[in-house]
Motif scaffolding. Structure first.
Motif, short mmCIF file in Angstrom:
data_model
loop_
_atom_site.label_atom_id
_atom_site.label_comp_id
_atom_site.label_asym_id
_atom_site.label_seq_id
_atom_site.Cartn_x
_atom_site.Cartn_y
_atom_site.Cartn_z
N ARG A 36 53.01 20.74 -6.10
CA ARG A 36 51.78 19.98 -6.15
C ARG A 36 51.20 19.93 -7.56
NH1 ARG A 36 49.54 23.70 -1.46
NH2 ARG A 36 51.16 24.95 -2.49
N GLN A 45 48.64 15.98 -5.61
CA GLN A 45 49.74 15.07 -5.32
C GLN A 45 51.04 15.88 -5.23
OE1 GLN A 45 49.39 11.65 -4.97
NE2 GLN A 45 47.17 11.79 -5.30
N TRP A 46 51.87 15.52 -4.29
CA TRP A 46 53.17 16.19 -4.13
C TRP A 46 54.23 15.45 -4.96
CZ3 TRP A 46 54.71 20.67 -2.01
CH2 TRP A 46 53.85 21.32 -1.13
N THR A 71 53.92 12.23 -2.09
CA THR A 71 52.73 12.57 -1.32
C THR A 71 52.73 11.89 0.04
OG1 THR A 71 51.47 12.82 -3.37
CG2 THR A 71 50.21 12.61 -1.34
#
Length: 256
Positions: A36, A45-46, A71
């Motif tokens: 993240r 956000q991934w 994400t």
């Protein structure tokens, strides 16, 4: 002038740094690492990062990496996970989760463990006369009352159309009886506010003092107790007047 993990989530920074170090030490490519990163708006956000080792024009080792924003994928996975474990109408856990927890908790040390079986009375009558929307409203009200009546560590689930169940760890029969009384009290309070669509729930309780019996067996006994309460309800007795008895009692509601 910033470290590559400056904006990475604290739980992910260490694994990401280890992944990068591993890439520098090997000519292999590895499965992408997910982590993240905080964006400019402060949201997490991934990302999924893959990389491989190379050399620059000075023959110094460098990494060439690709990071993709995933994400949407992670949010979708979380949604699927939630749906697989929860009942969509009430938001409570579903039968699959309840049965898995029954197995897992039964192998632990959190005894005594009490189990509640709850059945929403006359749901079919409400569905047939007032419609399924009214029936759904009753189910949601029942779920909310059960959830709000139990403790944070208790597990409550909708295990059937009009059936609910709960696992109460570190709870003897006397404490379980007090919890059932609180549920019935909250039902009475609800009915005073909603007399047009009253709620009635039959509750059976059984307690396992130790782990010598499986919780599935105890659950069946709680279910039998619930049907005893429901029979009395059909004969005109208020289920709230049939609270579980204390541990060791011969009255319906508690099984040692």
């Amino acid at each position: 002038g910033k470290d590559c993990t400056s904006n990475v989530h604290a739980e992910d920074a260490g694994p990401l740094q280890q992944y990068i170090d591993k890439l520098f030490r090997s000519d292999r490519t590895y499965r992408a690492i997910e982590y993240r990163v905080r964006d400019k708006g402060g949201r997490w956000q991934w990302y999924a990062l893959t990389g491989s080792r190379a050399v620059d024009e000075n023959q110094e080792p460098i990494l060439i990496c690709i990071a993709r924003n995933i994400t949407y994928k992670k949010e979708y996975e979380e949604q699927l996970k939630y749906l697989s474990l929860h009942d969509q109408l009430t938001g409570l856990y579903n039968r699959n989760y309840f049965e898995n927890e029954l197995e897992r908790i039964g192998k632990g040390r959190d005894y005594p463990i009490s189990l509640l079986c709850c059945d929403l009375d006359k749901l079919k009558v409400v569905n047939d006369t007032l419609g399924h929307q009214a029936g759904d409203a009753l189910l949601q009200a029942c779920g909310n009352i059960l959830k709000n009546s139990l403790r944070a560590g208790d597990i409550v689930a909708r295990v059937g159309g009009d059936e609910f169940a709960a696992i109460l760890v570190n709870t003897d029969a006397q404490r379980a009886a007090a919890i059932v009384a609180r549920i019935n009290s909250n039902i009475d309070a609800y009915n005073q506010k909603s007399p047009g669509l009253p709620l009635s729930v039959s509750i059976g309780c059984a307690t396992a003092v130790h782990g010598l019996r499986s919780l599935r067996e105890v659950y069946k006994e709680a279910d039998a107790r619930m049907y005893d309460v429901k029979k009395n309800f059909r004969r005109g007795t208020n289920p709230s007047d049939l609270s579980p008895a204390g541990e060791g009692s011969d009255l319906p509601g508690s099984i040692n």
